[in-house]
Design an enzyme around this catalytic site. Structure first.
Site, PDB file in Angstrom:
ATOM      1  N   LYS A 213      -4.078   8.097  -9.086  1.00  0.00           N
ATOM      2  CA  LYS A 213      -5.341   7.829  -8.556  1.00  0.00           C
ATOM      3  C   LYS A 213      -6.148   8.058  -9.753  1.00  0.00           C
ATOM      4  CE  LYS A 213      -4.757   8.218  -4.005  1.00  0.00           C
ATOM      5  NZ  LYS A 213      -5.424   7.871  -2.721  1.00  0.00           N
TER       6      LYS A 213
ATOM      7  N   TYR B 246     -18.416  19.254 -33.423  1.00  0.00           N
ATOM      8  CA  TYR B 246     -18.170  20.901 -33.339  1.00  0.00           C
ATOM      9  C   TYR B 246     -18.903  21.839 -34.001  1.00  0.00           C
ATOM     10  CZ  TYR B 246     -14.515  24.299 -32.645  1.00  0.00           C
ATOM     11  OH  TYR B 246     -13.787  25.534 -32.325  1.00  0.00           O
TER      12      TYR B 246
ATOM     13  N   ASN C  30       2.153   5.896   4.174  1.00  0.00           N
ATOM     14  CA  ASN C  30       2.831   5.473   2.933  1.00  0.00           C
ATOM     15  C   ASN C  30       3.943   6.473   2.510  1.00  0.00           C
ATOM     16  OD1 ASN C  30       0.895   3.341   2.039  1.00  0.00           O
ATOM     17  ND2 ASN C  30      -0.632   4.820   1.555  1.00  0.00           N
TER      18      ASN C  30
ATOM     19  N   GLU D 173      -6.728  15.797  -2.904  1.00  0.00           N
ATOM     20  CA  GLU D 173      -5.803  14.658  -2.664  1.00  0.00           C
ATOM     21  C   GLU D 173      -4.505  15.509  -2.121  1.00  0.00           C
ATOM     22  OE1 GLU D 173      -6.553  11.325  -2.922  1.00  0.00           O
ATOM     23  OE2 GLU D 173      -4.554  10.773  -1.977  1.00  0.00           O
TER      24      GLU D 173
ATOM     25  N   GLY E 167      -3.514  14.416  11.658  1.00  0.00           N
ATOM     26  CA  GLY E 167      -3.614  15.382  10.249  1.00  0.00           C
ATOM     27  C   GLY E 167      -4.943  14.858   9.796  1.00  0.00           C
ATOM     28  N   ALA E 168      -5.000  15.246   8.265  1.00  0.00           N
ATOM     29  CA  ALA E 168      -6.107  14.798   7.288  1.00  0.00           C
ATOM     30  C   ALA E 168      -6.768  13.524   7.602  1.00  0.00           C
ATOM     31  CB  ALA E 168      -5.809  15.160   6.125  1.00  0.00           C
ATOM     32  N   ALA E 169      -5.833  12.579   7.482  1.00  0.00           N
ATOM     33  CA  ALA E 169      -6.428  11.088   7.524  1.00  0.00           C
ATOM     34  C   ALA E 169      -6.756  10.800   8.931  1.00  0.00           C
ATOM     35  CB  ALA E 169      -5.293  10.316   6.917  1.00  0.00           C
TER      36      ALA E 169
HETATM   37  N1  LIG Z   1      -3.358   3.922   3.978  1.00  0.00           N
HETATM   38  C1  LIG Z   1      -3.776   5.265   3.627  1.00  0.00           C
HETATM   39  O1  LIG Z   1      -4.840   4.617   2.838  1.00  0.00           O
HETATM   40  C2  LIG Z   1      -3.470   6.466   3.718  1.00  0.00           C
HETATM   41  C3  LIG Z   1      -2.412   6.752   4.456  1.00  0.00           C
HETATM   42  N2  LIG Z   1      -1.895   7.938   4.652  1.00  0.00           N
HETATM   43  C4  LIG Z   1      -0.695   8.209   5.192  1.00  0.00           C
HETATM   44  O2  LIG Z   1      -1.080   8.727   6.459  1.00  0.00           O
HETATM   45  C5  LIG Z   1       0.218   9.846   6.589  1.00  0.00           C
HETATM   46  C6  LIG Z   1      -0.571  11.308   6.829  1.00  0.00           C
HETATM   47  O3  LIG Z   1      -1.078  11.686   5.757  1.00  0.00           O
HETATM   48  P1  LIG Z   1      -2.127  12.742   5.826  1.00  0.00           P
HETATM   49  O4  LIG Z   1      -3.069  12.845   7.037  1.00  0.00           O
HETATM   50  O5  LIG Z   1      -2.646  13.201   4.533  1.00  0.00           O
HETATM   51  O6  LIG Z   1      -1.034  14.178   6.213  1.00  0.00           O
HETATM   52  P2  LIG Z   1      -0.893  15.421   7.244  1.00  0.00           P
HETATM   53  O7  LIG Z   1       0.249  16.164   6.966  1.00  0.00           O
HETATM   54  O8  LIG Z   1      -2.447  16.090   7.246  1.00  0.00           O
HETATM   55  O9  LIG Z   1      -0.918  14.808   8.698  1.00  0.00           O
HETATM   56  C7  LIG Z   1       0.248  14.160   9.001  1.00  0.00           C
HETATM   57  C8  LIG Z   1       0.279  13.924  10.743  1.00  0.00           C
HETATM   58  O10 LIG Z   1       1.005  12.938  11.202  1.00  0.00           O
HETATM   59  C9  LIG Z   1       1.711  13.671  12.329  1.00  0.00           C
HETATM   60  N3  LIG Z   1       3.055  13.213  12.289  1.00  0.00           N
HETATM   61  C10 LIG Z   1       3.943  13.071  11.536  1.00  0.00           C
HETATM   62  N4  LIG Z   1       5.054  12.571  12.076  1.00  0.00           N
HETATM   63  C11 LIG Z   1       4.768  12.104  13.113  1.00  0.00           C
HETATM   64  C12 LIG Z   1       5.365  11.373  14.393  1.00  0.00           C
HETATM   65  N5  LIG Z   1       6.572  10.811  14.034  1.00  0.00           N
HETATM   66  N6  LIG Z   1       4.667  11.011  15.504  1.00  0.00           N
HETATM   67  C13 LIG Z   1       3.343  11.424  15.575  1.00  0.00           C
HETATM   68  N7  LIG Z   1       2.812  12.063  14.809  1.00  0.00           N
HETATM   69  C14 LIG Z   1       3.346  12.493  13.489  1.00  0.00           C
HETATM   70  C15 LIG Z   1       1.620  15.374  11.965  1.00  0.00           C
HETATM   71  O11 LIG Z   1       1.754  16.001  13.412  1.00  0.00           O
HETATM   72  P3  LIG Z   1       1.596  17.559  13.391  1.00  0.00           P
HETATM   73  O12 LIG Z   1       0.388  17.715  13.224  1.00  0.00           O
HETATM   74  O13 LIG Z   1       2.263  17.616  14.615  1.00  0.00           O
HETATM   75  O14 LIG Z   1       2.377  18.044  12.443  1.00  0.00           O
HETATM   76  C16 LIG Z   1       0.288  15.428  11.748  1.00  0.00           C
HETATM   77  O15 LIG Z   1      -0.881  15.438  12.406  1.00  0.00           O
HETATM   78  C17 LIG Z   1       0.875   9.655   5.300  1.00  0.00           C
HETATM   79  O16 LIG Z   1       1.928   8.920   5.570  1.00  0.00           O
HETATM   80  C18 LIG Z   1      -0.063   9.256   4.321  1.00  0.00           C
HETATM   81  O17 LIG Z   1       0.737   8.355   3.398  1.00  0.00           O
HETATM   82  C19 LIG Z   1      -2.959   9.056   4.163  1.00  0.00           C
HETATM   83  C20 LIG Z   1      -4.023   8.722   3.455  1.00  0.00           C
HETATM   84  C21 LIG Z   1      -4.287   7.532   3.356  1.00  0.00           C
HETATM   85  C1  LIG Z   2      -3.001   6.254  -0.011  1.00  0.00           C
HETATM   86  C2  LIG Z   2      -2.880   7.780  -0.060  1.00  0.00           C
HETATM   87  O1  LIG Z   2      -3.640   8.415  -0.302  1.00  0.00           O
HETATM   88  C3  LIG Z   2      -1.796   8.600   0.753  1.00  0.00           C
HETATM   89  O2  LIG Z   2      -0.853   7.794   1.464  1.00  0.00           O
HETATM   90  O3  LIG Z   2      -1.766   9.605   0.938  1.00  0.00           O
HETATM   91 MG   LIG Z   3      -3.273  10.603  -0.312  1.00  0.00          MG
END
Ligand SMILES: NC(=O)C1=CN([C@@H]2O[C@H](COP(=O)(O)OP(=O)(O)OC[C@H]3O[C@@H](n4cnc5c(N)ncnc54)[C@H](OP(=O)(O)O)[C@@H]3O)[C@@H](O)[C@H]2O)C=CC1
Ligand SMILES: CC(=O)C(=O)O
Ligand SMILES: [Mg+2]
Length: 793
Positions: free
Chosen positions: A100, A45, A293, A142, A202-204
């Site tokens: 994380k 410090y 998840n 995240e 979505g994102a993933a």
């Molecule tokens: N195994 C892994 O390592 C990871 C898993 N995930 C999982 O992926 C999922 C999505 O996460 P993320 O991308 O961050 O979230 P987002 O909110 O960015 O995206 C979710 C997407 O899922 C769509 N959706 C939700 N419900 C349904 C359904 N019943 N039928 C069709 N499409 C659907 C949504 O549609 P709309 O655009 O029309 O709203 C959207 O496009 C979560 O469950 C997350 O836990 C995420 C990251 C890592």
């Molecule tokens: C694993 C993860 O990052 C998620 O499900 O959002």
């Molecule tokens: Mg995540």
């Protein structure tokens, strides 16, 4: 349809308790410099700190040299898409972000803290993070919902000169692409021909399909589906520019239509989005990654009921093929930080995906296979991707990422010697986790052990027994009244019947008379009447449990939660004989070291002969645990200085060992700083320790007990034990009021000691023992990713 929670190995209460105790949350901070003296304070410090301040003011990158920046990653969220649970707010995301952060530390030795930003407005989020972003060597965004996450990430990456990596996008893309490469190989498909359906735009999802296309999947072979159905070209409603990139010309409008004849379905959406009927309509040997998840789009059981030929992956650790970004972010950031990368670019992501795919095709070391007993860890339908506990990940993946950063000009500080870098990476893993993992793996791999949990009515004991069974460590037996155990299990939220844990009630046991007779035989000439012994067997579960192992009706005992150590030991010893010298051995894990401390529970003031025997017993136990023992006899004096009776006793113990000609290194007497510091030892040219001691034999029980407890109380160290070593059967006595995890650890050691350690040690442990585990590991040959995927530019 089976409920996902059927797989759950813990109750809600346990999850809360895990997060609450002993300290709320999962992370804390540890200093890297001592703050012990006034000089330390002046340096750390004011005024000393002014020197690096000025240096960094002149040249900002010097922060990598003088602060923790270079090994520090922030995990930042606003809680708008927490796992698959949805928008639950920034504070609700904190347990995931801490999770994380702790995984960064556990798997890649990266220091990490979470930041929860209270805004859902992307501009405000960017403003906050960009203004504090230089603090870290990297930022892991995240659980930020799409499409805002795309805007946020790209704006922050433009603003900041460090990696800004939205893990849900790229981590997931990297792992799922690696898994797809391998699933194609296993099913004999060419990645350029596979028809892929993505559920969840979505994102993933969008990032994953993007990377897969970059690795060879043809755009025209893909169909993306969101809540509004198929994302087709020309769709107007519920669209954005990021979805539009992946829109295709198709007449299909629903997920069910899209899945007919598809080779691959990627679920990155929500629980239950995919039905068995949809899976049934897919092509032969379909590839199904249900990655939502905590609950996947469809369970592996549901898939296999309609398509036994399918390759299935989920995001969960309790099924084969865990496709989860935990396999990626620690190692991607490790590689990026080690070259002080300015970003994680496309080439680095591809390098990581290829490395993961290649690693899964390598032979799985026995050590990893043992941790997943009962699962086939051989490249094939049930093993398409490495498991998260694979210790090779830390040295296998980051060099590829670092090399790609160097090749593409985003590395500030190139690595000059990759082999040396790989060696350094091998040494980064937390030894405490590694030790426990090794012991648990050996227990799983050995023939099933029946462990008696003597205080079977206690809620903590019931939970520990449940977890012990769920973790496939052995067969637990609870001693107690069945109705009370069941009631306590129910209150703890455990579905007891389904698990089938054996309960033994001493009073009505078929062996009651046998145990009473044999104990009476041992005690009749020590003043006990038969009716006293009958009462002991009926009413005291320690007698009963010890009798069970003595008669071979079980292998080991764990007890001590409700009674103090000495009382329990006295009871157990009335039933069981001492096989060798009985000692208490504590394992102290701190700052990358594993130390074994003896005797922490039995000999109050050992004489020289006893000290020598304690050393022999401790060394033998340490060797069974796969370490090469180096014993230091500790004292306040150093080789006779200052002189005194206590030191003389230790010197006599050394002479006894000399005369016995034991096969391990030992030396003494010395204080701890000499035992643990090579520079301090260099003053003693006759010193017989070739390296730092790893077994510390204390001069008396109070110094042993006080020092281990003090270190534990001060924090930053884990103390396991004291483990009881030397009884004819393995009995572990936990401390009064022990936690569930302490009981599980003790039961695991009990199982390990009984049988596992007596048999030939399993391969990895034997190999480790032979090659001196703390010798510098040899760098493995540079991994060469093998993949059928064409290189991309
Ligand atoms: N195994 C892994 O390592 C990871 C898993 N995930 C999982 O992926 C999922 C999505 O996460 P993320 O991308 O961050 O979230 P987002 O909110 O960015 O995206 C979710 C997407 O899922 C769509 N959706 C939700 N419900 C349904 C359904 N019943 N039928 C069709 N499409 C659907 C949504 O549609 P709309 O655009 O029309 O709203 C959207 O496009 C979560 O469950 C997350 O836990 C995420 C990251 C890592
Ligand atoms: C694993 C993860 O990052 C998620 O499900 O959002
Ligand atoms: Mg995540």
């Amino acid at each position: 349809m089976p409920d996902q929670t059927d797989k759950q190995t813990f109750s809600d209460d346990e999850a809360l308790e895990f997060h609450r105790r002993p300290t709320p949350g999962k992370i804390s901070m540890a200093p890297t410099k001592p703050m012990a003296t006034q000089r330390d304070l002046s340096l750390a410090y004011s005024p000393g700190v002014a020197v690096p301040v000025r240096a960094i003011a002149e040249e900002a990158d010097r922060a990598y040299d003088y602060t923790s920046k270079g090994n520090l990653v922030a995990v930042i969220s606003n809680g708008t898409a927490i796992l698959g649970l949805g928008k639950l707010g920034h504070m609700a995301s904190k347990p995931v972000m801490e999770g994380k952060a702790v995984l960064f530390k556990r798997f890649a030795d990266i220091d990490s803290f979470d930041v929860e930003v209270k805004t859902t407005d992307p501009d405000e989020f960017v403003t906050v993070v960009k203004n504090i972003g230089d603090t870290w060597g990297g930022i892991n965004l995240e659980d930020i919902k799409s499409p805002e996450c795309f805007i946020i990430e790209s704006q922050l990456q433009d603003e900041l000169d460090i990696p800004v990596f939205h893990d849900d996008q790229h981590g997931t893309a990297i792992i799922s692409t690696a898994a797809l490469i391998n699933a194609c190989e296993i099913t004999g498909r060419n990645i350029e021909d596979v028809k892929v359906v993505l559920v969840g735009a979505g994102a993933a999802g969008l990032s994953s399909i993007g990377l897969m296309k970059a690795m060879g999947v043809k755009a025209e072979n893909t169909t993306v589906v969101d809540l509004a159905g198929v994302v087709y070209r020309g769709r107007a409603e519920h669209m954005d520019q990021w979805k539009a990139v992946h829109a295709t010309d198709t007449h299909k409008r629903t997920l069910a239509e899209a899945m007919v004849g598809a080779d691959v379905v990627l679920g990155l959406s929500a629980k239950g989005a995919i039905t068995p009927e949809m899976v049934a309509s897919m092509a032969d040997k379909p590839i199904i990654f249900a990655m939502a998840n905590p609950d996947p789009e469809i369970t592996p059981e549901e898939v296999h009921a309609v398509r036994p030929d399918a390759i299935v992956a989920t995001g969960r650790s309790d099924y084969a093929n865990q496709v989860n970004n935990v396999l990626g972010f620690p190692y991607i950031f490790r590689g990026a930080l080690d070259v002080r990368a300015r970003r994680v670019n496309h080439e680095m992501k591809i390098a990581a995906a290829r490395a993961l795919a290649a690693l899964a095709r390598e032979d799985v070391p026995d050590e990893v296979a043992m941790a997943y007993r009962g699962r086939r860890l051989k490249f094939g339908p049930d093993y398409i991707i490495p498991t998260p506990f694979d210790p090779r990940l830390i040295w296998y993946v980051p060099p590829f990422v670092a090399q790609a950063a160097m090749d593409t000009g985003v590395a500030r500080k190139p690595i000059e010697d990759m082999d040396a870098y790989r060696t350094e990476l091998r040494q980064r893993l937390d030894p405490s986790a590694a030790l426990m993992q090794k012991i648990a793996s050996a227990v799983r791999a050995a023939p099933n052990k029946r462990v008696v949990f003597a205080e079977g009515e206690e809620p903590a004991v019931i939970r520990a027994a449940w977890a012990f069974k769920q973790s496939e460590l052995g067969t637990p037996i609870l001693v107690g009244r069945e109705d009370l155990i069941r009631q306590n299990a129910m209150e703890a939220g455990l579905r007891f019947d389904e698990l089938g844990i054996e309960i033994v009630n001493a009073r009505v046991s078929e062996h009651n008379a046998l145990y009473t007779d044999s104990l009476y035989e041992r005690l009749q000439r020590r003043g006990y009447l038969r009716r006293d012994v009958q009462r002991m067997i009926n009413q005291d579960r320690n007698y009963f449990a010890a009798a069970m192992v003595s008669h071979g009706h079980a292998d080991a005992v764990v007890t001590g939660v409700t009674r103090n150590f000495n009382m329990v030991l006295k009871e157990v010893r009335r039933v069981l004989d001492v096989k060798e010298r009985l000692i208490g051995l504590s394992i102290l894990l701190a700052k990358g070291r594993t130390l074994f401390v003896a005797d922490t529970s039995i000999h109050e003031l050992p004489d020289a002969e006893e000290l020598a025997e304690i050393a022999i017993q401790a060394a033998a136990t340490v060797r069974k645990l796969g370490r090469n023992p180096r014993v230091a006899f500790l004292s306040y004096s150093t080789f006779g200085n200052p002189p005194g009776d206590r030191g003389e006793k230790v010197r006599e113990a050394i002479r006894i060992l000399d005369a016995k000609g034991v096969d391990f290194e030992y030396e003494g007497e010395m204080p701890p700083e000499i035992a643990l510091d090579p520079d301090a030892r260099s003053n003693y040219p006759f010193m017989r320790l070739s390296k730092d001691a790893n077994v510390l034999v204390m001069p008396a029980i109070h110094s042993a007990s006080i020092s281990t407890r003090l270190v534990q109380a001060l924090g930053g160290a884990t103390v396991i034990g004291p483990l009881l070593v030397g009884l004819e059967k393995s009995v572990q006595i936990v401390s009064l009021g022990a936690s569930v995890s302490e009981i599980i650890t003790a039961a695991t050691f009990a199982a390990y000691e009984e049988g596992v350690a007596d048999e030939d040690p399993p391969e990895p442990i034997r190999a480790a023992a032979q090659r001196e585990p703390d010798a510098t590991p040899q760098p493995a040959p540079a991994p060469r990713p093998r993949t059928s995927v064409p290189p991309t530019s």
